[in-house]
Motif scaffolding. Sequence first.
Motif, PDB file in Angstrom:
ATOM      1  N   LEU A  74     -13.429  64.446  32.476  1.00 25.14           N
ATOM      2  CA  LEU A  74     -14.656  65.204  32.229  1.00 25.14           C
ATOM      3  C   LEU A  74     -14.798  66.350  33.229  1.00 25.14           C
ATOM      4  CD1 LEU A  74     -17.246  62.406  31.363  1.00 25.14           C
ATOM      5  CD2 LEU A  74     -16.238  64.084  29.822  1.00 25.14           C
ATOM      6  N   ASP A  75     -14.448  66.093  34.486  1.00 28.43           N
ATOM      7  CA  ASP A  75     -14.469  67.167  35.479  1.00 28.43           C
ATOM      8  C   ASP A  75     -13.477  68.267  35.113  1.00 28.43           C
ATOM      9  OD1 ASP A  75     -16.349  65.951  37.270  1.00 28.43           O
ATOM     10  OD2 ASP A  75     -14.776  64.555  37.846  1.00 28.43           O
ATOM     11  N   LEU A  76     -12.317  67.868  34.585  1.00 31.61           N
ATOM     12  CA  LEU A  76     -11.305  68.848  34.204  1.00 31.61           C
ATOM     13  C   LEU A  76     -11.797  69.713  33.044  1.00 31.61           C
ATOM     14  CD1 LEU A  76      -8.445  69.882  34.672  1.00 31.61           C
ATOM     15  CD2 LEU A  76      -7.633  68.165  33.056  1.00 31.61           C
ATOM     16  N   ILE A  77     -12.443  69.086  32.047  1.00 24.83           N
ATOM     17  CA  ILE A  77     -13.009  69.846  30.932  1.00 24.83           C
ATOM     18  C   ILE A  77     -14.068  70.813  31.436  1.00 24.83           C
ATOM     19  CG2 ILE A  77     -14.413  69.660  28.840  1.00 24.83           C
ATOM     20  CD1 ILE A  77     -12.987  66.999  28.279  1.00 24.83           C
ATOM     21  N   ALA A  78     -14.951  70.326  32.307  1.00 26.32           N
ATOM     22  CA  ALA A  78     -16.026  71.167  32.829  1.00 26.32           C
ATOM     23  C   ALA A  78     -15.458  72.353  33.606  1.00 26.32           C
ATOM     24  CB  ALA A  78     -16.949  70.335  33.717  1.00 26.32           C
ATOM     25  N   LEU A  79     -14.438  72.123  34.422  1.00 27.82           N
ATOM     26  CA  LEU A  79     -13.861  73.189  35.240  1.00 27.82           C
ATOM     27  C   LEU A  79     -13.131  74.209  34.382  1.00 27.82           C
ATOM     28  CD1 LEU A  79     -13.234  74.309  38.063  1.00 27.82           C
ATOM     29  CD2 LEU A  79     -11.193  72.865  38.083  1.00 27.82           C
ATOM     30  N   SER A  80     -12.330  73.741  33.427  1.00 30.19           N
ATOM     31  CA  SER A  80     -11.491  74.658  32.650  1.00 30.19           C
ATOM     32  C   SER A  80     -12.297  75.479  31.664  1.00 30.19           C
ATOM     33  CB  SER A  80     -10.409  73.871  31.900  1.00 30.19           C
ATOM     34  OG  SER A  80     -10.997  73.016  30.938  1.00 30.19           O
ATOM     35  N   GLN A  81     -13.418  74.935  31.163  1.00 27.48           N
ATOM     36  CA  GLN A  81     -14.204  75.652  30.167  1.00 27.48           C
ATOM     37  C   GLN A  81     -15.516  76.193  30.726  1.00 27.48           C
ATOM     38  OE1 GLN A  81     -14.465  74.089  26.206  1.00 27.48           O
ATOM     39  NE2 GLN A  81     -12.704  72.758  26.465  1.00 27.48           N
ATOM     40  N   GLY A  82     -15.777  75.969  31.997  1.00 31.94           N
ATOM     41  CA  GLY A  82     -16.985  76.509  32.597  1.00 31.94           C
ATOM     42  C   GLY A  82     -18.250  75.855  32.078  1.00 31.94           C
ATOM     43  N   LEU A  83     -18.226  74.539  31.918  1.00 32.86           N
ATOM     44  CA  LEU A  83     -19.348  73.808  31.329  1.00 32.86           C
ATOM     45  C   LEU A  83     -20.064  72.972  32.382  1.00 32.86           C
ATOM     46  CD1 LEU A  83     -17.585  72.442  28.108  1.00 32.86           C
ATOM     47  CD2 LEU A  83     -18.942  74.526  28.322  1.00 32.86           C
ATOM     48  N   SER A  84     -21.316  72.655  32.093  1.00 34.37           N
ATOM     49  CA  SER A  84     -22.011  71.644  32.869  1.00 34.37           C
ATOM     50  C   SER A  84     -21.438  70.278  32.501  1.00 34.37           C
ATOM     51  CB  SER A  84     -23.511  71.684  32.570  1.00 34.37           C
ATOM     52  OG  SER A  84     -23.750  71.283  31.226  1.00 34.37           O
ATOM     53  N   LEU A  85     -21.753  69.260  33.298  1.00 32.37           N
ATOM     54  CA  LEU A  85     -21.261  67.918  32.983  1.00 32.37           C
ATOM     55  C   LEU A  85     -21.789  67.457  31.635  1.00 32.37           C
ATOM     56  CD1 LEU A  85     -19.708  65.387  33.758  1.00 32.37           C
ATOM     57  CD2 LEU A  85     -21.727  64.584  35.011  1.00 32.37           C
ATOM     58  N   ARG A  86     -23.067  67.758  31.345  1.00 32.79           N
ATOM     59  CA  ARG A  86     -23.645  67.361  30.060  1.00 32.79           C
ATOM     60  C   ARG A  86     -22.876  67.983  28.899  1.00 32.79           C
ATOM     61  NH1 ARG A  86     -29.945  68.258  29.272  1.00 32.79           N
ATOM     62  NH2 ARG A  86     -29.908  66.553  30.776  1.00 32.79           N
ATOM     63  N   ASP A  87     -22.573  69.299  29.003  1.00 34.03           N
ATOM     64  CA  ASP A  87     -21.844  69.951  27.925  1.00 34.03           C
ATOM     65  C   ASP A  87     -20.391  69.504  27.875  1.00 34.03           C
ATOM     66  OD1 ASP A  87     -24.004  71.358  26.967  1.00 34.03           O
ATOM     67  OD2 ASP A  87     -23.624  73.126  28.187  1.00 34.03           O
ATOM     68  N   ALA A  88     -19.826  69.127  29.035  1.00 35.30           N
ATOM     69  CA  ALA A  88     -18.471  68.592  29.031  1.00 35.30           C
ATOM     70  C   ALA A  88     -18.414  67.260  28.286  1.00 35.30           C
ATOM     71  CB  ALA A  88     -17.962  68.419  30.462  1.00 35.30           C
ATOM     72  N   ALA A  96     -18.723  72.837  22.591  1.00 36.39           N
ATOM     73  CA  ALA A  96     -18.473  74.052  23.342  1.00 36.39           C
ATOM     74  C   ALA A  96     -18.951  75.325  22.645  1.00 36.39           C
ATOM     75  CB  ALA A  96     -16.982  74.148  23.671  1.00 36.39           C
ATOM     76  N   PRO A  97     -18.755  75.486  21.316  1.00 37.05           N
ATOM     77  CA  PRO A  97     -19.264  76.715  20.696  1.00 37.05           C
ATOM     78  C   PRO A  97     -20.765  76.908  20.882  1.00 37.05           C
ATOM     79  CG  PRO A  97     -17.687  75.672  19.243  1.00 37.05           C
ATOM     80  CD  PRO A  97     -17.945  74.701  20.369  1.00 37.05           C
ATOM     81  N   ALA A  98     -21.526  75.836  20.884  1.00 36.32           N
ATOM     82  CA  ALA A  98     -22.970  75.960  21.109  1.00 36.32           C
ATOM     83  C   ALA A  98     -23.260  76.418  22.532  1.00 36.32           C
ATOM     84  CB  ALA A  98     -23.671  74.637  20.820  1.00 36.32           C
ATOM     85  N   SER A  99     -22.489  75.931  23.500  1.00 38.60           N
ATOM     86  CA  SER A  99     -22.640  76.407  24.879  1.00 38.60           C
ATOM     87  C   SER A  99     -22.344  77.900  24.959  1.00 38.60           C
ATOM     88  CB  SER A  99     -21.690  75.644  25.813  1.00 38.60           C
ATOM     89  OG  SER A  99     -21.972  74.262  25.810  1.00 38.60           O
ATOM     90  N   CYS A 100     -21.334  78.341  24.213  1.00 36.63           N
ATOM     91  CA  CYS A 100     -21.006  79.769  24.169  1.00 36.63           C
ATOM     92  C   CYS A 100     -22.149  80.571  23.573  1.00 36.63           C
ATOM     93  CB  CYS A 100     -19.732  79.980  23.355  1.00 36.63           C
ATOM     94  SG  CYS A 100     -18.247  79.241  24.068  1.00 36.63           S
ATOM     95  N   ARG A 101     -22.735  80.064  22.512  1.00 36.77           N
ATOM     96  CA  ARG A 101     -23.840  80.782  21.870  1.00 36.77           C
ATOM     97  C   ARG A 101     -25.026  80.914  22.820  1.00 36.77           C
ATOM     98  NH1 ARG A 101     -21.760  78.034  17.287  1.00 36.77           N
ATOM     99  NH2 ARG A 101     -23.074  76.220  17.625  1.00 36.77           N
ATOM    100  N   ARG A 102     -25.303  79.867  23.591  1.00 38.08           N
ATOM    101  CA  ARG A 102     -26.422  79.937  24.534  1.00 38.08           C
ATOM    102  C   ARG A 102     -26.157  80.976  25.620  1.00 38.08           C
ATOM    103  NH1 ARG A 102     -26.341  74.274  23.745  1.00 38.08           N
ATOM    104  NH2 ARG A 102     -25.129  73.950  25.656  1.00 38.08           N
ATOM    105  N   LEU A 103     -24.940  80.989  26.146  1.00 37.29           N
ATOM    106  CA  LEU A 103     -24.614  81.953  27.198  1.00 37.29           C
ATOM    107  C   LEU A 103     -24.650  83.373  26.651  1.00 37.29           C
ATOM    108  CD1 LEU A 103     -23.704  82.701  30.022  1.00 37.29           C
ATOM    109  CD2 LEU A 103     -21.351  82.123  29.371  1.00 37.29           C
TER     110      LEU A 103
END
Length: 273
Positions: free
Chosen positions: A12-26, A52-59
């Motif tokens: 989960l940390d790896l997903i968050a780091l590589s995609q620039g996400l919060s832990l919740r979004d990861a 992830a696409p929803a996180s992109c839309r928010r940003l």
Amino acid sequence: MDAATGEHGDLLDLIALSQGLSLRDAIRAAHVLLRLPPTPRADGSTQRDTGAPASCRRLFAASQPVRGTPAARYLAGRGIELACAEPALRFHPRCHRWDRHGRVSLPALIAAVTDGTGRLMGLHRTWLGPDGGKASVDGPRRAMGQLMGHAVRFAAAGPVMAAGEGLETTLSLRMAFPRLPAVAALSAPHLSAWIFPTVLRRLYVACDADAAGQWALAKLMQRGRDAGLKVLPLHPRLDDFNSDLMAFGLAELRDWTASQLFGPDAAALLPAD
């Protein structure tokens, strides 16, 4: 664990780091990847999995137009002056990123990665420094979301288009030929896998002068033959078209590229006086 730094974590940390996400979004992105059912809430309802696409839309929604921002100054430093607003490009004054020191917030140029229908599938972020260039951080460019087959799009698809790897390469070509719809796929592998629009008949490939660029061109030419499309290379004089723009100026870039265009395309695509 990184033995050199002691930095460690789980997937989960790896997903968050590589995609620039919060832990919740990861966690949400992991649910999508693993095709897990929605998470039940205490009241018996389920939480909608946005991924992830929803996180992109928010940003992207939280970002602002590029004009008059440090993002415009960054592009101008690369010789790119936007003659008109490019809806795919935005600016965020405090875009989060994670590194070994934790979360930091820096200004960033944001580029929307969309599918053929215009649906936002991912983002490309270029973090910016106070001097107008890229920020002095490890990996000042990062992408997030679902990128394969999609691209950053400049103008609506048409029968004649151009495709390149980097934002600056593609925008340099757009400077020379603003009537030419173009896409930036962000990497050679993504360029080779870009999904052709149904209206496309002739594709110009803005080739980076390296092995990866030649590999992507060969892949696109093979796919173009299979799809009945004409795929033609555009070769820079230096390593890419932005380097040409910086070294030789817009007029020489336009003349050099026009000499490689097919038949009447050069006259049809030249900017109006």
